[in-house]
Design a protein around this motif. Structure first.
Motif, PDB file in Angstrom:
ATOM      1  N   ASN A   1       0.825  -1.199   0.000  1.00  0.00           N
ATOM      2  CA  ASN A   1       0.000   0.000   0.000  1.00  0.00           C
ATOM      3  C   ASN A   1       0.868   1.262   0.000  1.00  0.00           C
ATOM      4  OD1 ASN A   1       0.941   0.215   2.599  1.00  0.00           O
ATOM      5  ND2 ASN A   1      -0.937  -0.492   3.547  1.00  0.00           N
ATOM      6  N   THR A   2       0.216   2.389  -0.138  1.00  0.00           N
ATOM      7  CA  THR A   2       0.920   3.667  -0.285  1.00  0.00           C
ATOM      8  C   THR A   2       1.739   4.025   0.942  1.00  0.00           C
ATOM      9  OG1 THR A   2      -0.886   4.397  -1.699  1.00  0.00           O
ATOM     10  CG2 THR A   2       0.608   6.083  -0.893  1.00  0.00           C
TER      11      THR A   2
ATOM     12  N   VAL B   1       5.036   2.176   1.092  1.00  0.00           N
ATOM     13  CA  VAL B   1       5.986   2.704   0.102  1.00  0.00           C
ATOM     14  C   VAL B   1       6.633   3.977   0.626  1.00  0.00           C
ATOM     15  CG1 VAL B   1       6.186   3.701  -2.201  1.00  0.00           C
ATOM     16  CG2 VAL B   1       4.820   1.654  -1.863  1.00  0.00           C
ATOM     17  N   TRP B   2       5.829   4.860   1.225  1.00  0.00           N
ATOM     18  CA  TRP B   2       6.388   6.105   1.773  1.00  0.00           C
ATOM     19  C   TRP B   2       7.337   5.831   2.929  1.00  0.00           C
ATOM     20  CZ3 TRP B   2       7.002  10.424  -0.527  1.00  0.00           C
ATOM     21  CH2 TRP B   2       6.141  10.802  -1.536  1.00  0.00           C
ATOM     22  N   VAL B   3       7.006   4.861   3.760  1.00  0.00           N
ATOM     23  CA  VAL B   3       7.901   4.499   4.865  1.00  0.00           C
ATOM     24  C   VAL B   3       9.226   3.988   4.311  1.00  0.00           C
ATOM     25  CG1 VAL B   3       8.232   2.849   6.749  1.00  0.00           C
ATOM     26  CG2 VAL B   3       6.069   4.070   6.532  1.00  0.00           C
ATOM     27  N   ALA B   4       9.168   3.172   3.271  1.00  0.00           N
ATOM     28  CA  ALA B   4      10.392   2.653   2.659  1.00  0.00           C
ATOM     29  C   ALA B   4      11.213   3.771   2.037  1.00  0.00           C
ATOM     30  CB  ALA B   4      10.042   1.599   1.603  1.00  0.00           C
ATOM     31  N   ILE B   5      10.556   4.725   1.382  1.00  0.00           N
ATOM     32  CA  ILE B   5      11.271   5.841   0.762  1.00  0.00           C
ATOM     33  C   ILE B   5      11.960   6.698   1.820  1.00  0.00           C
ATOM     34  CG2 ILE B   5      10.953   8.023  -0.486  1.00  0.00           C
ATOM     35  CD1 ILE B   5       8.788   6.572  -2.138  1.00  0.00           C
ATOM     36  N   VAL B   6      11.255   7.002   2.895  1.00  0.00           N
ATOM     37  CA  VAL B   6      11.829   7.816   3.965  1.00  0.00           C
ATOM     38  C   VAL B   6      12.970   7.067   4.648  1.00  0.00           C
ATOM     39  CG1 VAL B   6      11.341   8.833   6.235  1.00  0.00           C
ATOM     40  CG2 VAL B   6       9.761   9.192   4.335  1.00  0.00           C
TER      41      VAL B   6
END
Length: 106
Positions: free
Chosen positions: A2-3, A6-11
């Motif tokens: 989920n979105t 993905v944001w947690v992985a990017i950060v």
């Protein structure tokens, strides 16, 4: 996936990358590496970048990419090997892929 994950992985990736860069600057004066270790680290960077390039070339999501992309990247790699300017490498590789796709090569 989920979105939010993905944001947690990017950060997390961004923070880790920044920490590695800052750590390198701060520890460079304190830690001395042998020439063999430095050479191994340089080679590992090349291997990592090559692995990312090959994976991006060969796969499109979960499926194999088409022949046109592989041939376009091969042409770009050949030009890079002969030390062509980066703009030329990118444009010729993209043009080769586009022309092959226009000709019906998938």
């Amino acid at each position: 996936m989920n979105t939010s994950s993905v944001w947690v992985a990017i950060v997390a990736f961004g923070c880790g990358s920044y920490a590695l860069r800052v750590g390198g600057v701060l520890l460079r004066a304190r830690v001395t590496l042998s020439r063999a270790v430095e050479k191994s680290l340089e080679r590992s960077i090349v291997v990592l970048l090559l692995a990312v390039a090959v994976t991006s070339t060969m796969f499109d999501g979960h499926e194999l990419s088409g022949t046109a992309r592989v041939l376009g990247v091969a042409v770009g790699g050949l030009l890079a090997w002969f030390k062509a300017p980066l703009v030329v490498v990118v444009l010729v590789a993209a043009g080769t892929t586009a022309l092959l796709r226009l000709a019906g090569v998938v």
